[in-house]
Design a protein around this motif. Structure first.
Motif, PDB file in Angstrom:
ATOM      1  N   MET A   7       0.643  -1.178   0.034  1.00  0.00           N
ATOM      2  CA  MET A   7      -0.117   0.012  -0.018  1.00  0.00           C
ATOM      3  C   MET A   7       0.872   1.151   0.104  1.00  0.00           C
ATOM      4  SD  MET A   7      -2.664   1.174   2.996  1.00  0.00           S
ATOM      5  CE  MET A   7      -3.464   2.989   2.788  1.00  0.00           C
ATOM      6  N   ILE A   8       0.347   2.271  -0.778  1.00  0.00           N
ATOM      7  CA  ILE A   8       1.233   3.597  -0.723  1.00  0.00           C
ATOM      8  C   ILE A   8       0.614   4.422   0.436  1.00  0.00           C
ATOM      9  CG2 ILE A   8       1.468   5.653  -2.133  1.00  0.00           C
ATOM     10  CD1 ILE A   8       1.403   4.054  -4.766  1.00  0.00           C
ATOM     11  N   GLU A   9       1.510   4.558   1.142  1.00  0.00           N
ATOM     12  CA  GLU A   9       1.325   5.315   2.467  1.00  0.00           C
ATOM     13  C   GLU A   9       0.652   6.829   2.041  1.00  0.00           C
ATOM     14  OE1 GLU A   9       0.838   4.371   5.481  1.00  0.00           O
ATOM     15  OE2 GLU A   9       1.734   2.338   4.914  1.00  0.00           O
ATOM     16  N   LEU A  10      -0.057   7.507   2.769  1.00  0.00           N
ATOM     17  CA  LEU A  10      -0.606   8.724   2.472  1.00  0.00           C
ATOM     18  C   LEU A  10       0.649   9.966   2.432  1.00  0.00           C
ATOM     19  CD1 LEU A  10      -3.023  10.839   1.921  1.00  0.00           C
ATOM     20  CD2 LEU A  10      -3.105  10.946   4.447  1.00  0.00           C
ATOM     21  N   LYS A  11       1.561   9.644   3.596  1.00  0.00           N
ATOM     22  CA  LYS A  11       2.405  10.556   3.551  1.00  0.00           C
ATOM     23  C   LYS A  11       3.562  10.672   2.289  1.00  0.00           C
ATOM     24  CE  LYS A  11       5.543   7.399   6.472  1.00  0.00           C
ATOM     25  NZ  LYS A  11       6.258   7.417   7.524  1.00  0.00           N
ATOM     26  N   LEU A  36     -16.875  15.217  -5.862  1.00  0.00           N
ATOM     27  CA  LEU A  36     -15.436  15.655  -5.437  1.00  0.00           C
ATOM     28  C   LEU A  36     -14.935  14.485  -4.613  1.00  0.00           C
ATOM     29  CD1 LEU A  36     -15.645  19.349  -4.665  1.00  0.00           C
ATOM     30  CD2 LEU A  36     -15.125  18.192  -6.880  1.00  0.00           C
ATOM     31  N   ILE A  37     -13.502  14.012  -5.130  1.00  0.00           N
ATOM     32  CA  ILE A  37     -12.928  12.976  -4.470  1.00  0.00           C
ATOM     33  C   ILE A  37     -11.474  13.506  -3.857  1.00  0.00           C
ATOM     34  CG2 ILE A  37     -12.126  10.526  -4.298  1.00  0.00           C
ATOM     35  CD1 ILE A  37     -14.021  10.309  -6.949  1.00  0.00           C
ATOM     36  N   SER A  38     -11.088  13.450  -2.792  1.00  0.00           N
ATOM     37  CA  SER A  38      -9.731  13.870  -2.099  1.00  0.00           C
ATOM     38  C   SER A  38      -8.953  12.845  -1.417  1.00  0.00           C
ATOM     39  CB  SER A  38     -10.283  15.221  -1.271  1.00  0.00           C
ATOM     40  OG  SER A  38      -8.912  15.713  -0.782  1.00  0.00           O
ATOM     41  N   LEU A  39      -7.974  12.904  -1.327  1.00  0.00           N
ATOM     42  CA  LEU A  39      -6.922  11.963  -0.653  1.00  0.00           C
ATOM     43  C   LEU A  39      -6.920  12.528   0.829  1.00  0.00           C
ATOM     44  CD1 LEU A  39      -3.935  11.404  -2.801  1.00  0.00           C
ATOM     45  CD2 LEU A  39      -5.883   9.800  -2.401  1.00  0.00           C
ATOM     46  N   LEU A  40      -7.250  13.934   1.218  1.00  0.00           N
ATOM     47  CA  LEU A  40      -6.997  14.504   2.415  1.00  0.00           C
ATOM     48  C   LEU A  40      -7.461  14.118   3.695  1.00  0.00           C
ATOM     49  CD1 LEU A  40      -5.878  18.048   1.293  1.00  0.00           C
ATOM     50  CD2 LEU A  40      -4.410  16.081   1.362  1.00  0.00           C
ATOM     51  N   PRO A  41      -9.232  14.159   3.441  1.00  0.00           N
ATOM     52  CA  PRO A  41      -9.944  13.994   4.516  1.00  0.00           C
ATOM     53  C   PRO A  41      -9.736  12.608   5.376  1.00  0.00           C
ATOM     54  CG  PRO A  41     -11.212  14.660   2.921  1.00  0.00           C
ATOM     55  CD  PRO A  41     -10.023  14.374   2.198  1.00  0.00           C
ATOM     56  N   THR A  42      -8.922  12.582   6.537  1.00  0.00           N
ATOM     57  CA  THR A  42      -8.577  11.393   7.289  1.00  0.00           C
ATOM     58  C   THR A  42      -9.343  11.447   8.734  1.00  0.00           C
ATOM     59  OG1 THR A  42      -6.351  12.381   7.995  1.00  0.00           O
ATOM     60  CG2 THR A  42      -6.557  10.848   6.091  1.00  0.00           C
ATOM     61  N   SER A  43      -9.588  12.565   9.183  1.00  0.00           N
ATOM     62  CA  SER A  43     -10.253  12.813  10.480  1.00  0.00           C
ATOM     63  C   SER A  43     -11.634  12.706  10.397  1.00  0.00           C
ATOM     64  CB  SER A  43      -9.673  13.827  11.226  1.00  0.00           C
ATOM     65  OG  SER A  43     -10.186  15.103  10.457  1.00  0.00           O
ATOM     66  N   HIS A  49     -14.178  12.408   2.070  1.00  0.00           N
ATOM     67  CA  HIS A  49     -13.217  12.168   0.948  1.00  0.00           C
ATOM     68  C   HIS A  49     -13.871  11.913  -0.380  1.00  0.00           C
ATOM     69  CE1 HIS A  49     -14.573   8.275   2.613  1.00  0.00           C
ATOM     70  NE2 HIS A  49     -14.024   7.651   1.456  1.00  0.00           N
ATOM     71  N   ASN A  50     -15.191  11.712  -0.174  1.00  0.00           N
ATOM     72  CA  ASN A  50     -15.998  11.454  -1.430  1.00  0.00           C
ATOM     73  C   ASN A  50     -17.353  11.752  -1.292  1.00  0.00           C
ATOM     74  OD1 ASN A  50     -16.741  10.196  -4.024  1.00  0.00           O
ATOM     75  ND2 ASN A  50     -16.481   8.051  -3.203  1.00  0.00           N
ATOM     76  N   ASN A  77      -9.163   2.176   0.470  1.00  0.00           N
ATOM     77  CA  ASN A  77      -8.714   2.087   1.700  1.00  0.00           C
ATOM     78  C   ASN A  77      -9.160   3.171   2.697  1.00  0.00           C
ATOM     79  OD1 ASN A  77      -7.550  -0.177   0.879  1.00  0.00           O
ATOM     80  ND2 ASN A  77      -5.466   0.497   1.282  1.00  0.00           N
ATOM     81  N   LEU A  78      -9.138   4.258   2.255  1.00  0.00           N
ATOM     82  CA  LEU A  78      -9.757   5.475   2.819  1.00  0.00           C
ATOM     83  C   LEU A  78     -11.198   5.383   3.287  1.00  0.00           C
ATOM     84  CD1 LEU A  78      -8.740   8.142   4.340  1.00  0.00           C
ATOM     85  CD2 LEU A  78      -9.276   9.301   2.218  1.00  0.00           C
ATOM     86  N   THR A  79     -11.963   4.757   2.222  1.00  0.00           N
ATOM     87  CA  THR A  79     -13.547   4.694   2.417  1.00  0.00           C
ATOM     88  C   THR A  79     -13.436   3.430   3.550  1.00  0.00           C
ATOM     89  OG1 THR A  79     -13.656   5.168   0.172  1.00  0.00           O
ATOM     90  CG2 THR A  79     -15.360   3.803   1.724  1.00  0.00           C
TER      91      THR A  79
END
Length: 352
Positions: A1-5, A299-306, A310-311, A27-29
């Motif tokens: 897996m490619i890490e977010l950082k 809109l889809i984004s990699l950023l929302p983790t908290s 993201h979608n 994976n974020l979902t």
């Protein structure tokens, strides 16, 4: 897996590795599904399968309006570093977006990566058409305050152009102009404020401004201008005619995906998606429609983790360009925003 950082450290405008992006969004979902009971309940209703690998088109999305009615978050209260708010028309119906330090830091990193591609990496003198009191509560910011705080990282010698009562601070504006008029500088503000305070009021004072060295960043607040039949082109033409202001970048974004902004290209006039985001256009039945046709913006984004933002399906109408070429050479989908869905609740992201 490619890490977010690792993804965050990517170039903002490069050829997107769709497989990597899709894999991470999947994976974020799943991540939010396991950490937000309310989000899990929504996805269960749509028969979400944790074991299935979804394409971007088929991944479940949620309406942006849910953030006005429910508290959607994937962190506990102790981890909340900052809360962003987006007011509704009534003033009391707003989205609450809870951020932890990781999410907040990533937003600033990506915002910086995207914006620097348009204005350069050097911090510039910055004239902000707002009053500084909007930043009084750094723990709970309106979208307008969050935008000022975020974009201020590109500026130095920050000068606020408005008094507490939102009237023009003429002395501060003239002092700033005299000091920096012969070098590149930034002007920032929400669109309707720029229209009212620069286009309508500043031109009336007994002083001549030549903003040939300025770069204007503006966004939000278009609804008020649309009612007055002020188009994006007319807006730019007036700024050019009255102030010789030629470098104008409109930005599109929302508090529900802060950091994942889309800046308007000066050459082709389209917004451009970055490596960190994507856009899909759907019809009223949520079916994907071809490029060149207007429909609902997803809109889809990699950023929302908290929080599970993201979608999302917005209440905006947009179109992806058929011809994706521009001499600016920035890679990404090019799109336009036409306006809001009829009778949709106003998001009120600008608090004005």
């Amino acid at each position: 897996m490619i890490e977010l950082k690792e993804l965050i450290n990517s170039d903002a405008f490069k050829e997107k590795k769709l497989d990597d992006f899709t894999f991470f969004i999947n994976n974020l979902t799943k991540y939010h599904y396991r950490r937000s009971k309310l989000y899990k309940k929504i996805l269960d209703f749509h028969n979400f399968d944790l074991k299935k690998k979804y394409s971007l088109i088929n991944l479940p999305f949620i309406p942006v309006r849910l953030f006005k009615n429910y508290e959607l978050k994937s962190i506990d209260k102790k981890s909340i570093f900052k809360t962003l708010k987006s007011s509704g028309t009534s003033g009391n119906n707003f989205s609450k977006i809870h951020l932890d330090t990781f999410n907040s830091q990533n937003q600033l990193k990506v915002l910086s990566k995207i914006t620097s591609k348009f204005i350069g990496n050097k911090r510039l003198p910055m004239l902000i058409f707002d009053n500084k009191n909007i930043l009084n509560n750094s723990k709970s910011l309106s979208a307008r305050g969050a935008a000022i705080l975020g974009f201020s990282v590109f500026g130095r010698n920050l000068t606020y152009a408005l008094n507490e009562d939102s009237s023009l601070d003429i002395k501060s504006i003239i002092d700033f102009y005299k000091k920096y008029k012969n070098q590149k500088f930034l002007i920032f503000g929400f669109t309707s404020i720029i229209w009212k305070k620069i286009c309508l009021e500043l031109k009336l004072i007994d002083y001549s401004f030549d903003f040939k060295n300025a770069i204007l960043l503006h966004g939000g607040g278009w609804k008020k201008l649309e009612k007055k039949k002020i188009s994006n082109m007319k807006f730019k033409n007036i700024l050019k005619k009255n102030f010789n202001l030629k470098k104008v970048h409109n930005y599109y974004g929302m508090v529900e995906q802060t950091g994942s902004i889309f800046l308007e290209c000066n050459k082709c006039g389209y917004f451009i998606t970055s490596f960190f985001s994507d856009i899909i256009i759907r019809d009223n039945n949520f079916q994907v429609i071809p490029d060149g046709e207007f429909g609902l913006v997803q809109l889809i984004s990699l950023l929302p983790t908290s929080y599970p933002g993201h979608n999302i399906i917005t209440e905006d109408i947009g179109m992806i360009a058929k011809n994706n070429k521009c001499s600016c050479s920035k890679l990404g989908k090019r799109f336009l925003i036409k306006g809001r869905v009829e009778k949709a609740e106003t998001r009120g992201c600008s608090n004005i």
